[in-house]
Design a protein around this motif. Structure first.
Motif, PDB file in Angstrom:
ATOM      1  N   ARG A 140       0.559  -1.053  -0.193  1.00 17.84           N
ATOM      2  CA  ARG A 140       0.015  -0.137  -0.127  1.00 17.84           C
ATOM      3  C   ARG A 140       0.843   1.174   0.715  1.00 17.84           C
ATOM      4  NH1 ARG A 140      -5.193  -0.184   1.328  1.00 17.84           N
ATOM      5  NH2 ARG A 140      -4.656  -2.263   2.575  1.00 17.84           N
ATOM      6  N   TYR A 142       3.296   1.099  -0.988  1.00 16.86           N
ATOM      7  CA  TYR A 142       4.333   1.230  -1.810  1.00 16.86           C
ATOM      8  C   TYR A 142       3.898   1.967  -3.375  1.00 16.86           C
ATOM      9  CZ  TYR A 142       7.345  -0.409  -6.462  1.00 16.86           C
ATOM     10  OH  TYR A 142       7.621  -0.346  -8.134  1.00 16.86           O
ATOM     11  N   PHE A 143       2.819   1.379  -4.157  1.00 19.48           N
ATOM     12  CA  PHE A 143       1.595   2.269  -4.898  1.00 19.48           C
ATOM     13  C   PHE A 143       1.261   3.605  -4.342  1.00 19.48           C
ATOM     14  CE2 PHE A 143       1.816  -2.431  -5.396  1.00 19.48           C
ATOM     15  CZ  PHE A 143       1.780  -2.159  -7.413  1.00 19.48           C
ATOM     16  N   ARG A 144       1.527   3.801  -2.838  1.00 17.11           N
ATOM     17  CA  ARG A 144       0.681   5.485  -3.011  1.00 17.11           C
ATOM     18  C   ARG A 144       1.563   6.331  -3.128  1.00 17.11           C
ATOM     19  NH1 ARG A 144      -2.504   4.667   3.071  1.00 17.11           N
ATOM     20  NH2 ARG A 144      -4.904   4.130   2.058  1.00 17.11           N
ATOM     21  N   LYS A 190       1.424   6.772  -6.998  1.00 16.23           N
ATOM     22  CA  LYS A 190       0.228   6.917  -7.505  1.00 16.23           C
ATOM     23  C   LYS A 190       0.445   9.009  -7.145  1.00 16.23           C
ATOM     24  CE  LYS A 190      -4.367   8.564  -5.752  1.00 16.23           C
ATOM     25  NZ  LYS A 190      -5.314   7.971  -5.140  1.00 16.23           N
ATOM     26  N   SER A 197      -4.073   4.154  -6.711  1.00 15.13           N
ATOM     27  CA  SER A 197      -3.338   2.049  -6.482  1.00 15.13           C
ATOM     28  C   SER A 197      -4.249   1.283  -6.326  1.00 15.13           C
ATOM     29  CB  SER A 197      -2.773   2.637  -4.686  1.00 15.13           C
ATOM     30  OG  SER A 197      -2.735   1.591  -4.403  1.00 15.13           O
ATOM     31  N   ASP A 256      -5.816   0.008  -2.516  1.00 12.99           N
ATOM     32  CA  ASP A 256      -6.927   0.938  -1.537  1.00 12.99           C
ATOM     33  C   ASP A 256      -7.778   0.072  -1.563  1.00 12.99           C
ATOM     34  OD1 ASP A 256      -4.833   3.332  -1.623  1.00 12.99           O
ATOM     35  OD2 ASP A 256      -5.887   4.411  -2.784  1.00 12.99           O
TER      36      ASP A 256
END
Length: 301
Positions: A82, A84-86, A89, A97, A100
Motif C-alpha cells: 500500500r 509503495y503504490f501510494r 500515485k 492505487s 486501496d
C-alpha cells in the motif's frame, strides 16, 4: 525502487524498515512475474492481482521458522505494498492505487493467546526478585528491578508506563500512582498495595536524588524500554520461565483480580481498558483452575 528508498528516508523511516519494505516489494515482484510470466509493470497491476497475492500469502506462502504466514504478517506485507503504490500515485506513475480497495485480513482475537503466570510461577518469580544472590549480590540492582516488576505485577502498568513514570506521579501519602495511559493519553489512578509500596520505598531510599524526575534510572541514565526488556531476558534465565514478559505480568495482574472476584468494570478501570471485551479474556480459567473446580464435583451427591 531507488526513488522509493529515497522517499522512505525522507519520511524518516529507519534503515531496517526500508529493508523490510524493499523485501516486501521484491516478494510481490517475484510472485507477479512467476504468476503472469511477464515483468512487473505497476501500471498493469489490478486490485484483483493484489487480492490474489494476499490469498497466496495466506494459503501458500510459508515462513521458514513457523510454517504458514500469520494474518498479522500478511497484513504487514499488504501494508508495505500500500505504501509503495501510494508513492507511485503521488509521483504520477499510476493514477489509482490497486491496493486501496484491498482490505486487511481480519485477525481472530484468541483469549488463549494471553499469557499469565500461574501460582507457582508467580511465587518463584517473587522469590528470585527477593534473593540478592540471584543478582550477583548487587542488592541495589535487585531492589530497583523488584520495584519495576512489582509495578507490573501489582499495579498492571505497561512497560511504556513504567518507563515514563515520574516522581510527581507518585503520592506516597495516599499510596496512589497517577498514570498517563500510553494508549490514548488518558490518565488513570491505581492504589498501591502493601507489597508494591514497600518495594517502591526501598528503591526510593537508594535512588540518587540528582537523576531527574524519572522514577527508574540506570547507571547510564533514565531506564528505557530496551533496558527493561534486557532486564527481563535476565529474569527469564533466572526463573526458567521462557515466555515471561512485561505484558505477561500485566496479564497476571488482571487475571488475579478476576480470580478474586473483582468486577470486570473495576479491572478495566485499574488496567486502563477502554473496552470491557478486552477485560473479559481474564475470566477464562487455566487448566489448573478448571481441574480444581471439577475436583469439587462428586459422583455421589
Amino acid at each position: 525502487m531507488e526513488e522509493f528508498i529515497v522517499y522512505l528516508r525522507e519520511e524518516g523511516n529507519r534503515e531496517s524498515t526500508i529493508v523490510t519494505y524493499v523485501g516486501i516489494i521484491n516478494g510481490f515482484k517475484k510472485w507477479y512475474e512467476e504468476s503472469f510470466g511477464q515483468i512487473l509493470d505497476p501500471q498493469r497491476v489490478s486490485a484483483l492481482d493484489v487480492q490474489n497475492y494476499k490469498q497466496y500469502l495466506l494459503k501458500v506462502a510459508k515462513n521458514k521458522q513457523q510454517g504458514r504466514l500469520s494474518p498479522k504478517t500478511v497484513n504487514k506485507k499488504i501494508e508495505g505494498l500500500r505504501t509503495y503504490f501510494r508513492f507511485l500515485k503521488h509521483t504520477g506513475v499510476i493514477e489509482v492505487s490497486p491496493v486501496d480497495k484491498v482490505k486487511p485480513q481480519k485477525i481472530q482475537k484468541r483469549s488463549d493467546s494471553v499469557r499469565w503466570l500461574d501460582r507457582n510461577e508467580k511465587n518463584y518469580l517473587v522469590r528470585v526478585m527477593n534473593t540478592p544472590g540471584e543478582w550477583r549480590n548487587k542488592e541495589n540492582l535487585m531492589i530497583r528491578n523488584r520495584a519495576i516488576v512489582y509495578f507490573m505485577l501489582h499495579a498492571g502498568l505497561r512497560i511504556g508506563e513504567v518507563v515514563n513514570l515520574e516522581m510527581d506521579d507518585l503520592d506516597l501519602v495516599k499510596q496512589i500512582i497517577y498514570i498517563q495511559d500510553g494508549k490514548g493519553g488518558k490518565f488513570r489512578r491505581v492504589e498501591m498495595n502493601k507489597d508494591l509500596l514497600t518495594a517502591l520505598k526501598q528503591w526510593l531510599d537508594i535512588r540518587p536524588l540528582d537523576k531527574g524526575q524519572q522514577v527508574f534510572i540506570s547507571q547510564k541514565g533514565p531506564m528505557t524500554a530496551q533496558g527493561i526488556q534486557s532486564m527481563f531476558r535476565e529474569i527469564r534465565i533466572k526463573t526458567n520461565i521462557e515466555d515471561l514478559t512485561p505484558h505477561a505480568l500485566r496479564h497476571t495482574f488482571c487475571h488475579d483480580l478476576a480470580v478474586k472476584g473483582v468486577s470486570l468494570s473495576l479491572i478495566a478501570d485499574l488496567a486502563g481498558h477502554s473496552d470491557l471485551n478486552t477485560t473479559r479474556i481474564y475470566i477464562r480459567s487455566n487448566e489448573e483452575e478448571r481441574r480444581k473446580a471439577l475436583s469439587m464435583l462428586s459422583a455421589e451427591e
